[in-house]
Design a protein around this motif. Structure first.
Motif, mmCIF file in Angstrom:
data_model
loop_
_atom_site.group_PDB
_atom_site.id
_atom_site.type_symbol
_atom_site.label_atom_id
_atom_site.label_comp_id
_atom_site.label_asym_id
_atom_site.label_seq_id
_atom_site.Cartn_x
_atom_site.Cartn_y
_atom_site.Cartn_z
ATOM 1 N N VAL A 136 0.892 -1.340 0.015
ATOM 2 C CA VAL A 136 -0.078 -0.038 -0.026
ATOM 3 C C VAL A 136 1.119 1.274 -0.208
ATOM 4 C CG1 VAL A 136 -2.020 1.226 1.155
ATOM 5 C CG2 VAL A 136 -1.731 -1.245 1.469
ATOM 6 N N PRO A 137 0.926 2.138 -0.855
ATOM 7 C CA PRO A 137 1.389 3.259 -1.083
ATOM 8 C C PRO A 137 1.461 4.162 0.276
ATOM 9 C CG PRO A 137 0.592 3.024 -3.192
ATOM 10 C CD PRO A 137 -0.143 2.205 -2.231
ATOM 11 N N VAL A 138 2.652 4.724 0.671
ATOM 12 C CA VAL A 138 2.723 5.573 1.970
ATOM 13 C C VAL A 138 1.560 6.260 1.933
ATOM 14 C CG1 VAL A 138 4.529 7.133 1.145
ATOM 15 C CG2 VAL A 138 3.878 6.475 3.472
ATOM 16 N N GLU A 139 1.427 7.264 0.828
ATOM 17 C CA GLU A 139 0.292 8.326 0.732
ATOM 18 C C GLU A 139 -1.069 8.086 0.677
ATOM 19 O OE1 GLU A 139 1.783 7.475 -3.679
ATOM 20 O OE2 GLU A 139 2.741 7.586 -1.487
ATOM 21 N N TRP A 140 -1.288 6.531 0.714
ATOM 22 C CA TRP A 140 -2.551 6.327 0.917
ATOM 23 C C TRP A 140 -3.261 5.610 2.416
ATOM 24 C CZ3 TRP A 140 -3.229 2.356 -3.864
ATOM 25 C CH2 TRP A 140 -3.127 3.304 -5.072
ATOM 26 N N THR A 141 -2.189 6.219 3.231
ATOM 27 C CA THR A 141 -2.380 5.786 4.554
ATOM 28 C C THR A 141 -2.134 7.193 5.388
ATOM 29 O OG1 THR A 141 0.179 5.298 5.176
ATOM 30 C CG2 THR A 141 -1.136 3.510 4.045
ATOM 31 N N ASP A 142 -2.322 6.850 6.755
ATOM 32 C CA ASP A 142 -2.008 8.030 7.751
ATOM 33 C C ASP A 142 -0.469 8.140 8.161
ATOM 34 O OD1 ASP A 142 -1.587 5.747 9.434
ATOM 35 O OD2 ASP A 142 -2.959 6.369 10.957
ATOM 36 N N GLN A 143 0.423 7.047 7.702
ATOM 37 C CA GLN A 143 1.813 6.777 7.757
ATOM 38 C C GLN A 143 2.047 6.708 9.343
ATOM 39 O OE1 GLN A 143 3.870 10.164 5.879
ATOM 40 N NE2 GLN A 143 2.412 10.513 4.543
ATOM 41 N N GLY A 144 1.220 5.892 9.632
ATOM 42 C CA GLY A 144 1.372 5.398 11.109
ATOM 43 C C GLY A 144 2.673 4.498 11.372
#
Length: 437
Positions: A136-144
């Protein structure tokens, strides 16, 4: 007999260019192969097929920065206020949370395994955990860091590069005769190749001949002509990939010329001379190198070829090693055209390159031109692509002898032996010159 008939009769005594080139090139052989370190192979031509010894990628790896996970863990539900409509190719859904159990970089080497409900933070190029089938690309997450919330769900396999996906072991990477480009060097290195067998770059020595020649840095005057040819031909040989050496100027001295050529055979795969190929009182190269000795023909044969400009060309071998020698006319324009039609193909053949001739196109002629009867003319021209396809060609001023036209040209308009006039709007052949500008 009319002047036109006289010209046609004289042209009929000339050797057709195609026949002459065929007879010369059949006498040449590609240079013996060398095993070179990969860093030295660029610019050469492969002498053998190259097969990948190892796969590329070598292992399953992340293609993007993000989180390596099991697709079945992220394709389910969650809570949705932070959901953003998915772009094309991405599954929509509500955000979910996964535990981040570790970080993996490109230098990570210990094998790890995913458990249900967990993921690894990964950098592009990092080895994938066992059981991971999506990143999952990091920009599609809250980067937790300890846990991550995923807002968008990619397709299964997104962000993943499998071992051998691009180049499985045993793949034919390049065939013999292929030019070794920077990208091909990268392919070889990535699949574990450190050496390749190539044809070496031909060593080409350029000699300008004539008592009238003086070196650059001054203007020509009566009885003195600045040597433009050896500089231009050295640059032309280097452009085609040869290791080019300019010897400089040799006077019209028989023993001096023979001794110079003999010396150069020690470091040359091909010698190019310019000047003295005609039959005039000052054309010593033809007299010296074609002279019979002991009942045997001279080492170089001079032929009057149906070529415009530069009818007189010479080819043969010199020295005990029988190093090939190409003799070009002394006029700078004729010398450069002679290089294009004879010396350049010879260098390509020695280097093992295919094809040996420049690419050509058919083009729409923008201006009516005339050409000498019975001669194949090569005229400087500018080629342009037409909107909607095809090419146009504009002859440049002054005809084939002008250096300014050759300097501006990106093509050579070719007019056959039977062509005396080519009308505007007709379709003609054009050789494409490789001009890096």
């Amino acid at each position: 007999m009319t002047a036109t008939a006289d010209a046609e009769a004289a042209a009929n005594e000339l050797t057709p260019l195609a026949d002459y080139l065929g007879s010369v090139l059949r006498r040449l052989r590609a240079l013996p192969p060398l095993d070179l370190d990969l860093t030295q192979a660029h610019g050469n031509v492969l002498a053998e097929d190259v097969v990948a010894p190892h796969a590329f990628p070598a292992f399953d790896q992340a293609a993007v920065d993000g989180y390596a996970a099991r697709w079945e863990d992220i394709s389910g539900g969650g809570r949705g206020p932070s959901y953003v409509p998915a772009p094309s190719g991405i599954r929509g859904g509500r955000s979910i949370r996964l535990n981040v159990v570790g970080d993996l970089g490109a230098a990570s080497w210990r094998p790890v395994r995913l458990t249900p409900g967990s993921c690894f933070s990964v950098a592009a190029g990092a080895p994938l955990p066992v059981a991971a089938d999506v990143v999952v690309p990091v920009e599609w997450t809250d980067q937790g860091m300890a846990a991550v919330e995923i807002f968008r769900t990619p397709k299964r396999g997104y962000g993943v590069r499998r071992a051998g996906e691009e180049l499985p072991a045993g793949t034919l990477l390049a065939r013999a005769g292929t030019y070794v480009s920077p990208a091909l060097v990268a392919v070889f290195a990535a699949t574990g190749i450190g050496h390749v067998v190539v044809r070496p770059s031909p060593r080409v020595v350029i000699v300008a001949t004539g008592d009238e020649l003086v070196d650059v840095g001054r203007g020509s005057q009566p009885g003195q002509v600045v040597d433009a040819n050896s500089h231009a031909l050295t640059a032309a040989a280097a452009e085609v990939g040869a290791l080019a050496y300019r010897v400089g100027i040799c006077d019209d001295d028989p023993e001096g010329l023979r001794g110079l050529l003999e010396d150069q055979t020690l470091r040359a795969d091909l010698i190019i001379t310019t000047g003295g190929t005609g039959t005039g009182p000052g054309d010593m190269v033809r007299r010296i190198l074609s002279r019979r000795e002991g009942g045997r023909a001279g080492p170089v044969t001079f032929t009057d070829v149906a070529l415009y400009p530069g009818t007189a060309l010479g080819f043969g071998t010199v020295g005990a090693e029988e190093v090939p020698v190409v003799c070009l006319p002394g006029d700078p324009g004729a010398a450069l055209i002679g290089f294009e039609v004879l010396a350049r193909p010879a260098i390509q053949l020695l280097a093992g390159a295919e094809p040996v001739f420049r690419p050509s196109v058919r083009a729409h002629l923008l201006e009516t031109v005339s050409s000498p009867a019975g001669l194949r003319e090569f005229r400087p021209a500018h080629v342009a692509e037409r909107r909607g396809g095809g090419y146009t060609v504009q002859p440049l001023r002054g005809g084939p002898f002008t250096l300014s036209g050759l300097a501006e040209a990106n093509g050579l308009l070719v007019l056959g032996e039977r062509v005396t006039t080519a009308a505007a709007g007709s379709t003609v052949d054009v050789l494409l010159l490789d001009r890096r500008r």
